[in-house]
Design a protein around this motif. Structure first.
Motif, PDB file in Angstrom:
ATOM      1  N   UNK A   1       0.846  -1.193   0.000  1.00  0.00           N
ATOM      2  CA  UNK A   1       0.000   0.000   0.000  1.00  0.00           C
ATOM      3  C   UNK A   1       0.879   1.239   0.000  1.00  0.00           C
ATOM      4  N   UNK A   2       0.295   2.374  -0.351  1.00  0.00           N
ATOM      5  CA  UNK A   2       1.060   3.617  -0.381  1.00  0.00           C
ATOM      6  C   UNK A   2       1.411   4.073   1.030  1.00  0.00           C
ATOM      7  N   UNK A   3       0.608   3.715   1.998  1.00  0.00           N
ATOM      8  CA  UNK A   3       0.827   4.088   3.393  1.00  0.00           C
ATOM      9  C   UNK A   3       1.397   2.879   4.132  1.00  0.00           C
ATOM     10  N   UNK A   4       2.706   2.908   4.485  1.00  0.00           N
ATOM     11  CA  UNK A   4       3.284   1.743   5.149  1.00  0.00           C
ATOM     12  C   UNK A   4       2.545   1.400   6.442  1.00  0.00           C
ATOM     13  N   UNK A   5       2.294   0.127   6.605  1.00  0.00           N
ATOM     14  CA  UNK A   5       1.637  -0.369   7.805  1.00  0.00           C
ATOM     15  C   UNK A   5       2.646  -1.051   8.697  1.00  0.00           C
ATOM     16  N   UNK A   6       2.497  -2.358   8.856  1.00  0.00           N
ATOM     17  CA  UNK A   6       3.342  -3.109   9.780  1.00  0.00           C
ATOM     18  C   UNK A   6       4.248  -4.055   9.014  1.00  0.00           C
ATOM     19  N   UNK A   7       5.530  -3.961   9.307  1.00  0.00           N
ATOM     20  CA  UNK A   7       6.519  -4.841   8.696  1.00  0.00           C
ATOM     21  C   UNK A   7       7.155  -5.691   9.786  1.00  0.00           C
ATOM     22  N   UNK A   8       7.406  -6.966   9.465  1.00  0.00           N
ATOM     23  CA  UNK A   8       8.032  -7.895  10.401  1.00  0.00           C
ATOM     24  C   UNK A   8       9.235  -8.521   9.713  1.00  0.00           C
TER      25      UNK A   8
END
Length: 166
Positions: free
Chosen positions: A4-11
């Protein structure tokens, strides 16, 4: 491969040099607080130093030895990058994956990994270590020659070499 254009959660799974590179790439994509699953937070010194230089606030969680807690952390992530050695992430394949999740498992042999197979079965977008290797090689060709790397030809050669090795 940003979902998405808006970074959310990365692991990120792991603390080694590849995990450092993964966190740098995530920072370039706008992920400022990646969650990093580790076995032992005490061994993450170099990773912490790299994150500090990048201006990234790592959320280190020593849960890789707790498969349930680790799998729970993967649930709802936008991006998951496993930098663990072959088969080390296998127990997490049964996480509650959701289709928008992008999963990069840097392992390329055996492929697909159990982790990638579990995520793919749930509709996630998957990338292998071969994808990473290809783009590293393309960048090296460009750095050494000043010319764009022949991506298609290099992809074909890499796929052929990987099939031969199996």
């Amino acid at each position: 491969m940003v979902p998405s254009a808006e970074p959310g959660r990365a692991v990120v799974l792991g603390t080694g040099g590849t995990a450092q590179a993964a966190n740098a790439a995530l920072a370039e994509l706008g992920y400022r607080e990646p969650i990093v699953l580790v076995r032992n937070a005490g061994r993450a010194g170099a990773l912490r130093e790299t994150a500090e230089r990048l201006g990234v606030a790592l959320d280190l969680r020593p849960v890789l030895t707790d498969e349930v807690a680790a799998a729970r952390t993967l649930t709802g992530a936008d991006v998951v990058i496993s930098t663990l050695p072959a088969r080390a992430a296998d127990p997490l394949a049964g996480a509650h994956w959701r289709p928008p999740t992008v999963v990069l498992d840097v392992v390329y042999a055996p492929w697909p990994t159990v982790l990638a197979g579990g995520a793919a079965a749930s509709g996630c977008r998957i990338a292998s270590g071969l994808d990473m290797l290809l783009h590293q090689a393309v960048a090296q060709v460009e750095l050494m020659t000043g010319h764009a790397g022949p991506v298609d030809a290099m992809r074909t050669a890499l796929a052929r070499a990987a099939r031969t090795r199996r």
